[in-house]
Design an enzyme around this catalytic site. Structure first.
Site, PDB file in Angstrom:
ATOM      1  N   GLY A  10       0.848  -1.191   0.000  1.00  0.00           N
ATOM      2  CA  GLY A  10       0.000   0.000   0.000  1.00  0.00           C
ATOM      3  C   GLY A  10       0.877   1.232   0.000  1.00  0.00           C
ATOM      4  O   GLY A  10       0.408   2.367   0.045  1.00  0.00           O
TER       5      GLY A  10
ATOM      6  N   ILE B  67      10.879  13.546  -2.557  1.00  0.00           N
ATOM      7  CA  ILE B  67       9.644  12.761  -2.520  1.00  0.00           C
ATOM      8  C   ILE B  67       9.391  12.206  -3.922  1.00  0.00           C
ATOM      9  O   ILE B  67       9.307  12.952  -4.900  1.00  0.00           O
ATOM     10  CB  ILE B  67       8.471  13.647  -2.042  1.00  0.00           C
ATOM     11  CG1 ILE B  67       8.718  14.097  -0.590  1.00  0.00           C
ATOM     12  CG2 ILE B  67       7.141  12.912  -2.166  1.00  0.00           C
ATOM     13  CD1 ILE B  67       8.887  12.991   0.423  1.00  0.00           C
TER      14      ILE B  67
ATOM     15  N   THR C 154       1.215   9.401  -3.242  1.00  0.00           N
ATOM     16  CA  THR C 154       1.354   8.225  -2.384  1.00  0.00           C
ATOM     17  C   THR C 154       2.145   8.573  -1.121  1.00  0.00           C
ATOM     18  O   THR C 154       1.913   7.989  -0.063  1.00  0.00           O
ATOM     19  CB  THR C 154       2.025   7.077  -3.153  1.00  0.00           C
ATOM     20  OG1 THR C 154       3.261   7.534  -3.704  1.00  0.00           O
ATOM     21  CG2 THR C 154       1.127   6.567  -4.267  1.00  0.00           C
TER      22      THR C 154
ATOM     23  N   GLN D 229       1.196   8.006   2.814  1.00  0.00           N
ATOM     24  CA  GLN D 229       2.065   7.367   3.802  1.00  0.00           C
ATOM     25  C   GLN D 229       2.175   8.209   5.070  1.00  0.00           C
ATOM     26  O   GLN D 229       2.095   7.690   6.180  1.00  0.00           O
ATOM     27  CB  GLN D 229       3.468   7.174   3.212  1.00  0.00           C
ATOM     28  CG  GLN D 229       3.537   6.091   2.167  1.00  0.00           C
ATOM     29  CD  GLN D 229       3.519   4.727   2.808  1.00  0.00           C
ATOM     30  OE1 GLN D 229       4.489   4.292   3.410  1.00  0.00           O
ATOM     31  NE2 GLN D 229       2.403   4.057   2.726  1.00  0.00           N
TER      32      GLN D 229
ATOM     33  N   LYS E 117      14.514   9.538   1.120  1.00  0.00           N
ATOM     34  CA  LYS E 117      14.577   8.854   2.415  1.00  0.00           C
ATOM     35  C   LYS E 117      13.278   8.089   2.595  1.00  0.00           C
ATOM     36  O   LYS E 117      12.254   8.450   2.011  1.00  0.00           O
ATOM     37  CB  LYS E 117      14.740   9.873   3.551  1.00  0.00           C
ATOM     38  CG  LYS E 117      16.038  10.696   3.483  1.00  0.00           C
ATOM     39  CD  LYS E 117      16.061  11.762   4.594  1.00  0.00           C
ATOM     40  CE  LYS E 117      17.381  12.541   4.590  1.00  0.00           C
ATOM     41  NZ  LYS E 117      17.381  13.629   5.609  1.00  0.00           N
TER      42      LYS E 117
ATOM     43  N   GLY F   7       7.739   5.489   5.161  1.00  0.00           N
ATOM     44  CA  GLY F   7       6.638   4.634   5.607  1.00  0.00           C
ATOM     45  C   GLY F   7       6.445   4.630   7.109  1.00  0.00           C
ATOM     46  O   GLY F   7       5.384   4.238   7.597  1.00  0.00           O
ATOM     47  N   GLU F   8       7.460   5.029   7.850  1.00  0.00           N
ATOM     48  CA  GLU F   8       7.372   4.869   9.297  1.00  0.00           C
ATOM     49  C   GLU F   8       7.417   6.171  10.077  1.00  0.00           C
ATOM     50  O   GLU F   8       6.860   6.265  11.165  1.00  0.00           O
ATOM     51  CB  GLU F   8       8.472   3.905   9.761  1.00  0.00           C
ATOM     52  CG  GLU F   8       8.188   2.528   9.177  1.00  0.00           C
ATOM     53  CD  GLU F   8       9.295   1.512   9.351  1.00  0.00           C
ATOM     54  OE1 GLU F   8       9.311   0.865  10.398  1.00  0.00           O
ATOM     55  OE2 GLU F   8      10.113   1.351   8.428  1.00  0.00           O
TER      56      GLU F   8
END
Lengths: 189, 334, 702
Positions: free
Chosen positions: C467, C584, C589, C593, C656, C659-660
């Site tokens: 995703g 980016i 997307t 995120q 970089k 996702g987290e």
């Protein structure tokens, strides 16, 4: 114990044999290979299995298939007009709610998405029928704003948390949809 | 899931006969709780008797002004009914605060009050539970009690009833009409649900095979000024920590009459008659509301447990009742 | 290999390529793979937390019409490797946690398999178990290292002396709850064992890494990797729990080998996922900060206590972010674990950083309060020149920029610092801030192949799209690396038939796979020039990372919290994050995120908590009604912005991982905002109404 039933799914009559224990969700996914409705929790706690039955959004995981003999069931795959095999004709074969979900990036992993989409279609019909929600103020017909959409869509969990985009997509679809109910019924066509 | 037979009877009478004749049989309404329990192994019937299409699914206005709500009416249709919204806002609000749009479309008026507790230990067949298996013990006592009772619990069971609709019905002096093996009868809604006592396996006063066919809501002007206040951990799609259904009649700053019921705090929707009594004739003020809550909560007992237990429910309920009554008193519906 | 400094495709707001199949529901997830004559598997789980299985009666299950096989420790195949005790299922009688799989039933239908599993009778010799984490346990131990391979403890200077001398200090204990990843798609596997020749196992598995799963399973079953194929085009979320194979994969493979030639499907139930698919340990964080009166930090100490399972250690690195966030001459961090009779913990979105930025970032707010200093300013004042500890220069560090930009966008300047003084209707209103960070990671191995197919270019790599947008973003990277329009690039991922790719974890995916794609494009162009023939093909692999720089992404999150005056209900109508995370790749997307991470952080702040009942050793709220994640109505405005950041050191793309970082710091920002709203410091997550109610009781309403 087995039972013979016929369910119309996305406009096609689907005769099948089910165990009395089989849920509509498992009948679709495991017997008919229709995997658009998803199993997220199997207990009515996530909304991923949402389909329209008789034009209303319901949870297929809590519906016994044996009760659906003769029912008209619509999944996300069958929402768009002439949707049979819609997977192959991606650009043209989307319902306005689906189009809005793609445009607004109202999805990430995609697993809750078909349920979100069907739920949105059902919710917009309910809104069009003047149904109130828990955030509707006063006695009259509700106005459709972000709070109304968020409340009405709260039965569909999204762990990727696309919620802000989902609300935007539903509002966008609502303004692009023709007036009056649209769900479920047109699919036959 | 144990195999079971499925029967789609021709009418309600056949449904009742079929279930009454078979101790292992159950009714299937909207299915939102029974199918859940079939999967969990909490319910293991031999026969499931489907009710789809057998029960009245309309809302009828009786000669005395009461509304007769067919047991087959969906929760969403009831919540959206203009008469309900106008005359019994507390009921519409209670329904809309429960579950989700999908579940409200499935759940029926007859089935909603009969849903069983969401006690996590009741739902987990690997833990002892007196409600599921009489005599096995109560795992909730000393366990995770955040969602458990502070009123009317027993040493055998501290579960709460999960319905929101039922709390409003209890406040509104509704009557439950049933069809059973012995014929028809009517039961005051507040007598439908039991406290656990030493038989927590029995949730209600219904006999095996007895079917709810309708719920009557008597006409009552007081209900026009009513509200349901549900406090929960999520903003939506969550069971109540506590809830308050209230209707109030205020004249010249004095409370003439009140109807109050609590949810999320007892094995049954909790009609708060002591609070109602304390309010009658009292000035419409926070002090009166708090005193009314305290009158009702004198016997409240928190359930100690993991994560601090549920003692917070007592002040929370007092504060929620106070807020609900303050809002109602401050608002003139006419 | 070079990458254009002014890319055409990278940076474009392209819709995700898998959008249409996902809104239709025709994207095929593991369990849904069309397979004829499939059998279904259901697992039998232990109902004790510690002991031995003394008897297993499978007769009733075996007698059931439709049951194909029942596997128990008595008849299951012996695995080639039992080194990973989490995966060594049905290899013995020992029960190490409640919910452990002790048998499995394979049947013609899922209903029969489940019924059969319920008919298996298990007897146990139960032993006393221990499943309670407390900071005062005497058996806490220091692991050899913490995830992934970082030092357990660090120490610089003299923290105690600095604290004793500090003009202002904070010394508090903060706790985060046990969390379960709960991807919406349950952990699921379909397996088919073709016994021909040496045998060949195909696994359609919901995984964040087809190649790592293949490697692990090949080892467990003693197969050559050439005998195993793992396929996963779509993953219904994972957030770390699908980063390493769990027992479902082994069970499905075992069952498939027991019924050769017949495919077997397994989807764990939601309830089973609470004991079989990993979770985040609860943490107890003792945080100490010392500072001069002007806000210069002189000491930072974070001591973390966590749990792990007795059979497999996972040491979450929650003390790690405190090692590099702020400058301080004196600093120490420690990790101590209790090994308990509990399921095996594992990765969950931003392991280490996510819980480890709760305590310290609330402590920073408390320090700002005691100093009478704005919390944005306090952070800016303690910006390090180089990475603390390593002394390396940062490849780029724009925390200050994020704080400043966020403060402007959020309207921070008008903020009255006093707590509990703003009211809107029946709600007390407050705002809070916290910082975010996440390291830039590059996995050592990944290869991509690029092939000319007619007029088009196919990019093949066994990467995953959870995703995250991989289907779309890899095409953008390949297009720029090749110098072609993105519409000409086809991406093929999620299959071990494609070149080896690392796990989608640690926000390393784009850095690693994207670098491999850029290398492959370079090799392709070097070999074939600008007019490659049909069928032209070249591969490239990720190269070692620059080790001269410290590489991290940073961010600042601002929250508005409302606390209901009567009920204490907490709502967060607004979150705003500003991130500095390199270039980016795809703003659309990427935004998803960031807001997804922030919303999960909100969920952690207000809702999430796995309640482990120490009497039984299992999580009692083990479903989505009991374990709350945010619902739509809990979410108000969530805004994510990013700074233009040019970082030539991180990788060819200058990107970089994103996702987290979105989940890092959110809960602290919310807690800080709740304090500002109502004056209560909630140091124990989640922030539920019962934790603020006492203050409302003491407060006059008007």
């Amino acid at each position: 114990m087995q039972r013979e039933i016929t369910v119309r799914v996305d406009g096609t009559a689907r005769p099948l044999t089910v165990d009395t224990r089989t849920t509509l969700l498992d009948a679709l996914r495991e017997r008919l290979g229709i995997t658009s409705p998803k199993k997220g929790c199997d207990h009515g706690q996530c909304g991923a299995c949402t389909v329209l039955s008789g034009g209303r959004r319901v949870l297929s995981c809590l519906t016994l298939a044996v009760t659906q003999d003769g029912a008209e069931v619509v999944t996300a795959e069958g929402l768009a007009p002439g949707a049979a095999g819609a997977g192959q004709q991606l650009e043209g074969g989307l319902h306005p709610v689906q189009r809005a979900f793609v445009d607004c990036d109202a999805l990430q992993c995609g697993y809750c998405t078909p349920g979100q989409v069907v739920s949105a279609v059902g919710a917009l019909d309910e809104f069009a029928a003047g149904w109130p929600s828990a955030v509707t103020e006063g006695p009259g017909a509700p106005g459709l704003d972000r709070a109304e959409v968020a409340e009405r869509m709260s039965g569909n969990l999204c762990r990727c948390a696309a919620y802000v985009n989902i609300v935007t997509a539903v509002l966008r679809a609502a303004t692009s949809l023709p007036a009056g109910p649209t769900a479920g019924k047109e699919v036959d066509g | 899931m144990k195999p079971f037979d499925y029967l789609a009877p021709a009418d309600a009478a056949e449904a009742v006969r079929s279930v009454a004749a078979n101790p292992d049989a159950v009714f299937l309404g909207g299915g939102t709780n029974l199918v859940d329990h079939l999967k969990l192994g909490v319910a293991e019937p031999g026969l499931v008797v489907g009710l789809a299409g057998l029960l009245p699914s309309g809302i009828e206005e009786l000669d005395d002004g009461a509304l007769r709500i067919g047991a087959g009416v969906s929760n969403s249709d009831l919540a959206a009914d203009p008469r309900v919204r106008e005359r019994f806002p507390v009921l519409s609000q209670a329904l809309l605060s429960g579950a989700s749009g999908q579940l409200r479309n499935m759940a029926t008026v007859g089935g909603n009050p009969l849903q069983r507790t969401r006690c996590v230990y009741f739902q987990d067949v690997t833990t002892p539970c007196n409600k599921r298996e009489p005599g096995s013990g109560c795992s909730a006592i000393g366990g995770w009690t955040r969602h458990h009772a502070v009123l009317g619990a027993s040493e055998h069971c501290i579960a709460v009833h999960p319905s929101d609709m039922a709390v409003a019905m209890a406040a509104l002096d509704a009557r439950v009409r049933t069809l059973g093996p012995a014929g028809e009868r009517a039961i005051p809604f507040v007598e439908l649900h039991r406290l656990p006592g030493d038989a927590p396996e029995r949730d209600t006063a219904l006999e095996h095979g007895e079917l709810i066919t309708a719920i009557d809501l008597p006409a009552q002007p007081i209900a026009r000024r009513s509200a349901y206040h549900k406090v929960r951990d999520r903003a939506s799609y969550a069971f109540a920590l506590v809830s308050v259904a209230a209707a109030i009649e205020v004249e010249g700053g004095v409370i003439r009459d009140a109807r109050i019921a609590f949810g999320g705090v007892a094995h049954a929707p909790w009609r708060a008659r002591r609070a109602e009594e304390a309010l009658r004739g009292a000035p419409a003020s926070d002090g009166s509301y708090r005193a009314a809550a305290d009158a009702e909560l004198t016997d409240a007992r928190p359930a100690e447990g993991l994560d601090g237990g549920n003692a917070f429910k007592i002040p929370l309920l007092r504060r929620t009742l106070t807020a609900t009554l303050r809002d109602l008193a401050g608002e003139d519906p006419r | 290999m070079t990458f254009p400094s002014e890319p055409e495709a990278v940076g474009r707001d392209l819709p995700r390529r898998d959008g249409a199949v996902k809104v239709l529901g025709t994207a095929t997830y593991a369990y849904e793979t069309p397979l004829a004559n499939a059998a279904y598997l259901h697992a039998v789980q232990a109902t004790i937390a510690r002991g031995r299985v003394t008897a297993l009666d499978t007769a009733a299950a075996e007698a059931l019409d439709g049951v194909v096989a029942v596997l128990t420790p008595g008849n299951a195949e012996r695995l080639a490797s039992t080194e990973d005790r989490e995966l060594a299922v049905l290899q013995g009688e020992e029960v190490a946690f409640r919910g452990q799989v002790v048998a499995l039933v394979v049947a013609d239908s899922s209903e029969v398999a489940r019924h059969g599993a319920a008919l298996v009778r298990v007897e146990y010799a139960q032993q006393p178990h221990d499943a309670e984490l407390r900071a005062d346990r005497e058996d806490l131990y220091a692991p050899e290292s913490v995830n992934p391979d970082l030092p357990t403890d660090t120490s610089e200077g003299d923290v105690d002396a600095a604290l004793a001398a500090a003009e202002v200090s904070v010394e508090e204990t903060y706790t985060t709850a046990m969390y379960h990843n709960n991807p919406l798609e349950p952990h699921a596997t379909a397996a088919l064992w073709d016994p021909a020749g040496e045998g060949f196992l195909t696994l359609w598995d919901s995984t964040q890494g087809v190649h790592p799963t293949r490697t692990a399973l090949a080892s467990v079953f003693g197969l050559d990797e050439a005998q195993l194929r793992v396929v996963c085009p779509y993953v219904g979320g994972g957030f770390g729990s699908k980063g390493q194979p769990h027992v479902n994969v082994v069970l499905a493979a075992m069952a498939a080998r027991a019924v050769p030639g017949r495919p077997v499907r397994l989807a764990l139930t939601r309830q089973q996922m609470f004991s079989l698919t990993g979770y985040r340990t609860p943490t107890i964080q003792r945080c100490r900060l010392g500072a001069d009166r002007d806000g210069t930090i002189t000491a930072i100490a974070v001591d973390v206590v966590e749990l792990t399972s007795r059979i497999k250690e996972f040491a979450e690195q929650s003390g790690v972010p405190a090692r590099m966030m702020y400058a301080s001459p004196n600093r120490s961090t420690t990790h101590r674990l209790a090994a308990l009779d509990v399921p095996v913990p594992s990765w969950m979105r931003a392991p280490g950083e996510c819980p480890g930025m709760f305590g310290p970032e609330v402590a920073m707010d408390e320090l700002a309060e005691r100093l009478g200093l704005d919390p944005v300013e306090l952070r800016i004042r303690n910006e390090p020149a180089v990475e603390p500890g390593s002394g390396k220069p940062f490849s780029s560090r724009n925390l200050v920029g994020c704080l400043r930009e966020g403060a402007v966008r959020f309207g921070w300047a008008e903020r009255d610092p006093r707590p509990g003084v703003r009211r809107r209707g029946d709600w007390l209103v407050g705002t809070g801030v916290a910082a975010s960070t996440y390291p830039v990671s590059r996995m050592p191995k990944s290869t991509a192949t690029i092939r000319r197919e007619g007029e088009r270019y196919a990019v093949e790599i066994g990467a995953a799209d959870l995703g995250t947008g991989t289907w779309t973003t890899l095409a953008q990277i390949a297009a720029d690396a090749l110098g072609v329009t993105v519409a000409l690039v086809d991406v093929r991922i999620g299959d071990t038939d494609y070149p080896m790719a690392s796990v989608a974890g640690g926000s390393s995916g784009m850095t690693t796979w994207g670098s491999a794609v850029v290398e492959a494009a370079g090799a392709f162009r070097a070999k074939y020039g600008s007019e490659p023939p049909d069928g032209a093909e070249a591969s490239g692999s990720v190269q070692p990372a620059d080790d001269r720089h410290a590489m991290h992404a940073f961010g600042a999150q601002f929250a508005e919290a409302h606390v209901h005056l009567d009920t204490g209900e907490v709502r967060v109508p607004r979150l705003l994050g500003v991130f500095a995370a390199g270039r980016i790749i795809n703003p659309r997307t990427a935004r998803s995120q960031f807001i997804g991470g922030m919303t999960m952080g909100l969920s952690m702040a207000l809702h999430e908590q796995s309640v482990l009942d120490p009497r039984t050793g299992h999580v009692v709220n083990h479903d989505l009604a009991g374990y709350h994640i945010t619902a739509n109505a809990d979410v108000g405005a969530i805004e994510a912005y990013w700074l233009a950041e040019d970082d030539p050191h991180v990788n060819a793309m200058g990107s970089k991982g994103i996702g987290e970082i979105g989940i890092v710091g959110t809960a602290a920002a919310v807690s800080n905002a709740v304090w500002h709203a109502c004056g209560v410091r909630v140091r124990d997550l989640p922030i539920t109404l019962d934790k603020v109610l006492h203050a409302l009781e003491e407060r006059p309403r008007h």
